[in-house]
Structures are given as C-alpha cells and as structure tokens.
Scaffold this motif. Structure first.
Motif, PDB file in Angstrom:
ATOM      1  N   GLU A 156      -2.357   9.898   5.355  1.00 31.16           N
ATOM      2  CA  GLU A 156      -3.156   8.984   6.172  1.00 31.16           C
ATOM      3  C   GLU A 156      -2.375   7.684   6.229  1.00 31.16           C
ATOM      4  N   SER A 157      -1.903   7.300   7.416  1.00 34.30           N
ATOM      5  CA  SER A 157      -1.059   6.110   7.540  1.00 34.30           C
ATOM      6  C   SER A 157      -1.871   4.819   7.619  1.00 34.30           C
TER       7      SER A 157
ATOM      8  N   ILE B  56       0.847  -1.188   0.000  1.00 31.65           N
ATOM      9  CA  ILE B  56       0.000   0.000   0.000  1.00 31.65           C
ATOM     10  C   ILE B  56       0.886   1.243   0.000  1.00 31.65           C
ATOM     11  N   PHE B  57       0.579   2.154  -0.923  1.00 33.75           N
ATOM     12  CA  PHE B  57       1.303   3.417  -1.034  1.00 33.75           C
ATOM     13  C   PHE B  57       0.313   4.554  -0.773  1.00 33.75           C
TER      14      PHE B  57
ATOM     15  N   ARG C  72       4.922  -1.124   8.592  1.00 34.21           N
ATOM     16  CA  ARG C  72       5.495   0.036   7.922  1.00 34.21           C
ATOM     17  C   ARG C  72       6.680   0.558   8.720  1.00 34.21           C
ATOM     18  N   VAL C  73       7.436   1.440   8.103  1.00 39.01           N
ATOM     19  CA  VAL C  73       8.587   2.063   8.728  1.00 39.01           C
ATOM     20  C   VAL C  73       8.291   3.551   8.865  1.00 39.01           C
ATOM     21  N   VAL C  74       8.468   4.098  10.074  1.00 40.69           N
ATOM     22  CA  VAL C  74       8.249   5.532  10.264  1.00 40.69           C
ATOM     23  C   VAL C  74       9.556   6.317  10.210  1.00 40.69           C
TER      24      VAL C  74
ATOM     25  N   HIS D 273       6.785   5.801   2.521  1.00 39.25           N
ATOM     26  CA  HIS D 273       5.649   5.643   3.449  1.00 39.25           C
ATOM     27  C   HIS D 273       4.800   4.422   3.106  1.00 39.25           C
ATOM     28  N   ASN D 274       5.380   3.442   2.423  1.00 38.49           N
ATOM     29  CA  ASN D 274       4.611   2.275   2.000  1.00 38.49           C
ATOM     30  C   ASN D 274       4.377   1.311   3.158  1.00 38.49           C
ATOM     31  N   LEU D 275       3.327   0.528   3.034  1.00 37.71           N
ATOM     32  CA  LEU D 275       2.928  -0.471   4.020  1.00 37.71           C
ATOM     33  C   LEU D 275       2.815  -1.814   3.328  1.00 37.71           C
ATOM     34  N   LEU D 276       2.908  -2.888   4.113  1.00 36.97           N
ATOM     35  CA  LEU D 276       2.682  -4.232   3.588  1.00 36.97           C
ATOM     36  C   LEU D 276       1.628  -4.897   4.455  1.00 36.97           C
TER      37      LEU D 276
END
Length: 184
Positions: free
Chosen positions: A29-30, A15-16, A75-77, A108-111
């Motif tokens: 929006e995280s 997710i981007f 995710r990584v902040v 800011h990508n998530l998995l």
C-alpha cells in the motif's frame, strides 16, 4: 501496517510501508490516510506530481509561500534519491536545520514534509519521483533556497551536479531570513 519513524525535525515523518514479496513480485500500500492520522496529521491531498531525473541531477530547494504553501508526501517509484528538506518555519526551534534521507524503490519509503519546509533531492540512480501535495502549485508563490548554500553544508552525494538555471539563482538562507520576515 507501515512503520512510522519520527525525524529530528518536528512533524516530519519517514514511512516504511509493509511489503509483501513472493515469487510473482511484491505488493504494498503506497499510501493510506490513517498512517498520518495516527500521528495526528489530517491532510487533504489535491495534486499528484511525477518527475523523471537522470543520475547526478539536483532539484531544489523549493517551497511555496502562503496562501499556496504545500505539505508533501514524497517517494521514489524507480531508482534512488537523496531527499533533503530545510526547516523554514519562523517559530521552529530547528529553523535553518536540514534533514536528509535516501528514498529508493527497493525500500519503498516515503517522507512526509509539512508546510514550512524547502524541499529538494539529488539523484543517485536514474529515478522516477512522485509526490502528493496539499495545495496547487502557484508560480507567483514559488521560492527557493540555494542548493549549495555553504551555511547549510548539505552533502548532496553527487559530483558535477546537473542543475537548472533557476535552481542556481535562489537566495541563500541568510538572504531568505532577511527578506522573509524570519521564515515561512
């Protein structure tokens, strides 16, 4: 709205989020439940975790067995990691396959990682790593796959990794298959 990318492993999404930059910095929006709901995923997130790791650290590959199995949204902040998951779903066509992607504080990508996967990461830059879980951690349900299992052939992208004693002793994938009735 976020850009959602499907991966080669069924159910795993990268997710981007949309990032709004200006002279003050940025806003994003995280997390939004509707990102996943749009993909048919309905999770209840009940625990958030955060870790700090120095460059060169490898954490994983961890999982939780039922009834404490966990889906994760990671995710990584701050910093950058190579995030790695291994499919341990016994009925999956991609059982034993892994997927890796770089998560970093600039993208800011998530998995999204469904239940049935082992998860780990290597730290490419000092990093603060955060993740949501769908179940509480339970020590008795914890398991793992050896991070450097030669049958997986994962390139962790770090030299002389810093690894916990526990992570050096997990079983390899073949031992997991033999002792776990074929998977999670």
């Amino acid at each position: 709205m976020a850009e959602i990318k499907k991966t080669p492993l069924a159910g795993v999404l990268e997710i981007f989020p949309k990032v709004f930059n200006d002279q003050r910095g940025y806003f994003l929006e995280s997390f939004r439940a509707d990102w996943l709901e749009k993909e048919g995923i309905h999770e209840t997130w009940i625990q958030d975790n955060q870790s700090y790791s120095q460059k060169g650290t490898v954490r994983g590959l961890h999982f939780q067995r039922a009834p404490y199995a966990q889906a994760k949204l990671v995710r990584v902040v701050k910093g950058k990691v190579l995030d790695v998951i291994v499919d341990l779903r016994k009925d999956s066509e991609t059982f034993g396959s892994f997927y890796s992607t770089i998560l970093d504080s600039e993208q800011h990508n998530l998995l999204y990682v469904p239940t049935g996967f082992a998860h780990g990461f290597s730290v490419l830059e000092d990093a603060i790593f955060v993740y949501k879980c769908t179940n509480y951690y339970n020590k008795e349900s914890e398991g793992g796959i050896l991070w450097n299992d030669p049958n997986l052939g994962i390139d962790w992208m770090v030299n002389n990794p810093i690894i916990s004693e526990k992570d050096q002793k997990w079983q390899n994938l073949e031992e997991f298959k033999a002792t776990s009735e074929g998977g999670l």
